[in-house]
Design an enzyme around this catalytic site. Structure first.
Site, PDB file in Angstrom:
ATOM      1  N   LYS A 201       6.901  -2.259  -0.190  1.00 16.58           N
ATOM      2  CA  LYS A 201       5.563  -2.137  -0.755  1.00 16.58           C
ATOM      3  C   LYS A 201       5.298  -3.325  -1.663  1.00 16.58           C
ATOM      4  O   LYS A 201       6.051  -3.566  -2.617  1.00 16.58           O
ATOM      5  CB  LYS A 201       5.450  -0.836  -1.546  1.00 16.58           C
ATOM      6  CG  LYS A 201       4.077  -0.668  -2.183  1.00 16.58           C
ATOM      7  CD  LYS A 201       3.914   0.706  -2.780  1.00 16.58           C
ATOM      8  CE  LYS A 201       2.565   0.839  -3.445  1.00 16.58           C
ATOM      9  NZ  LYS A 201       2.377   2.156  -4.050  1.00 16.58           N
ATOM     10  N   LYS A 255       3.670  -1.831   3.548  1.00 13.96           N
ATOM     11  CA  LYS A 255       2.366  -1.668   2.933  1.00 13.96           C
ATOM     12  C   LYS A 255       2.036  -2.850   2.045  1.00 13.96           C
ATOM     13  O   LYS A 255       2.910  -3.246   1.275  1.00 13.96           O
ATOM     14  CB  LYS A 255       2.407  -0.373   2.106  1.00 13.96           C
ATOM     15  CG  LYS A 255       1.177  -0.070   1.322  1.00 13.96           C
ATOM     16  CD  LYS A 255       1.397   1.201   0.554  1.00 13.96           C
ATOM     17  CE  LYS A 255       0.197   1.436  -0.312  1.00 13.96           C
ATOM     18  NZ  LYS A 255       0.415   2.465  -1.282  1.00 13.96           N
TER      19      LYS A 255
HETATM   20  C1  PBG Z   1       0.550   4.650  -5.686  1.00 14.28           C
HETATM   21  C2  PBG Z   1      -0.071   4.314  -4.404  1.00 14.28           C
HETATM   22  C3  PBG Z   1      -0.965   3.256  -4.206  1.00 14.28           C
HETATM   23  C4  PBG Z   1      -1.407   3.353  -2.898  1.00 14.28           C
HETATM   24  C5  PBG Z   1      -0.761   4.452  -2.310  1.00 14.28           C
HETATM   25  N1  PBG Z   1       0.090   5.024  -3.274  1.00 14.28           N
HETATM   26  C6  PBG Z   1      -1.520   2.266  -5.153  1.00 14.28           C
HETATM   27  C7  PBG Z   1      -0.659   1.470  -6.021  1.00 14.28           C
HETATM   28  O1  PBG Z   1       0.537   1.275  -5.794  1.00 14.28           O
HETATM   29  O2  PBG Z   1      -1.202   0.998  -7.024  1.00 14.28           O
HETATM   30  C8  PBG Z   1      -2.420   2.422  -2.288  1.00 14.28           C
HETATM   31  C9  PBG Z   1      -3.092   2.877  -1.075  1.00 14.28           C
HETATM   32  C10 PBG Z   1      -4.319   2.148  -0.709  1.00 14.28           C
HETATM   33  O3  PBG Z   1      -4.710   1.127  -1.333  1.00 14.28           O
HETATM   34  O4  PBG Z   1      -4.962   2.599   0.239  1.00 14.28           O
HETATM   35  N2  PBG Z   1       1.845   4.811  -5.832  1.00 14.28           N
END
Ligand code: PBG
Length: 329
Positions: A201, A255
């Site tokens: 991520k 992601k």
């Molecule tokens: C949080 C989380 C995020 C997303 C999914 N879970 C945001 C972040 O890490 O700030 C983002 C998903 C999206 O932008 O569609 N843990």
């Protein structure tokens, strides 16, 4: 390369000339089985609330959830992902609402599981929807404390499993949390609850609309660069995935999605574990707002989703799941 032939005896356009021929040689396909649909939940009754930056995506109150689940089942979407919009009055520095057995996620899980079993429910494990500072864990001297955070994430996972969650999805990027969560699940009789690790991520600029959706954008202090991955790197992704597999992940997520197709391919080529992609909120927003003509937009959405399949993803979390599944059926 051998056996590629040469012009004019070889004409690659021949196989593309007709629709039926193109169908015969297609290497990748998209079906509703490939889609995971994120759903935002909020407090109140009979609420369907627009989200800034995500036209067509809404926050729903719990009383509207069963209808959505039914819709997903009818469209053969195999899994939905639940995300809570927590009112700021329930947020604090430790994200204690994450462990409230009557929080939005728990209520939704109980309700869905009482009524339906033929669809998977996945829940994020991370504290950002619940913390007053918007970070995924708890802060010590302005730094997210890895090991203290894991203790809470383990409790959050156990609670979600108890409420009927099928797939626990840690999106927090703490080191070692997959192993701790797996151990705790097994110890408590949840050895069949699956773990989808957000293994790779990135600290991305494409999460903006999501932070609006869960109400963490206003509160977020700073950024997440000291725990989420640096988008300048790819080799690190291999180490992240290797560790999470060792710790017991059942699938891994990359992601965001489209800017990271190379990473999906890298993980696919290096490991046997199923790889999922998350087409995140900012990508949704760009595609949704970027193309004026409706038909072109729908085809561009399919094209974007096929790109994940081509890169090697087995499934895609996408805010287009609902509309695309209708189109594919
Ligand atoms: C949080 C989380 C995020 C997303 C999914 N879970 C945001 C972040 O890490 O700030 C983002 C998903 C999206 O932008 O569609 N843990």
């Amino acid at each position: 390369m051998k056996n590629i032939g040469s012009y004019p005896s070889t004409r690659l356009r021949r196989n593309r000339k007709t629709g039926w021929s193109r169908r015969l040689v297609q290497e990748n396909t998209l079906s509703p089985n490939d889609l995971i649909w994120p759903i935002f939940i909020t407090e109140g009754k009979n609420v369907k609330e627009a989200i800034n930056g995500m036209p067509g995506v809404y926050r729903y109150s719990i009383d509207k959830i069963l209808k959505l689940i039914e819709k997903a089942i009818n469209k053969s979407i195999p899994m939905v992902a639940l995300f809570p919009h927590t009112p700021s009055s329930k947020k604090n520095a430790n994200g204690k609402e994450a462990l409230n057995k009557n929080n939005l996620i728990c209520k939704a899980l109980k309700l869905i599981k009482k009524n339906y079993n033929e669809i998977g429910i996945m829940c994020d494990v991370a504290l950002d929807p619940y913390t007053s500072h918007g970070h995924d864990g708890i802060l010590r001297n302005n730094y997210v404390d890895n090991d203290e955070t894991i203790k809470i994430l383990v409790k959050q996972s156990l609670l979600q499993a108890k409420m009927g969650c099928d797939v626990i999805a840690p999106s927090d990027m703490m080191d070692g949390r997959i192993g701790q969560i797996r151990k705790a699940l097994d110890k408590n009789g949840y050895n069949n609850v699956q773990i989808l690790s957000y293994a790779v991520k990135y600290a991305s600029n494409f999460y903006g609309p999501f932070r609006n959706a869960v109400g963490s954008s206003k509160s977020l202090k700073g950024n997440k660069k000291n725990y989420q991955m640096d988008y300048k790197n790819s080799k690190e992704a291999i180490r992240e995935v290797a560790l999470d597999i060792k710790e017991g992940a059942d699938f891994v997520m990359v992601k965001p999605g489209m800017p990271y197709l190379d990473i999906i391919k890298l993980v696919r080529d290096n490991f046997k574990i199923p790889v999922f992609a998350y087409q995140v909120s900012g990508e949704y927003s760009l595609i949704k707002n970027g193309i004026i003509n409706k038909t072109l937009n729908e085809d561009a959405i399919i094209e974007s989703l096929i790109s994940f399949k081509r890169a090697g993803a087995s499934a895609v979390v996408t805010y287009f799941a609902d509309s695309v599944a209708s189109k594919l059926k």
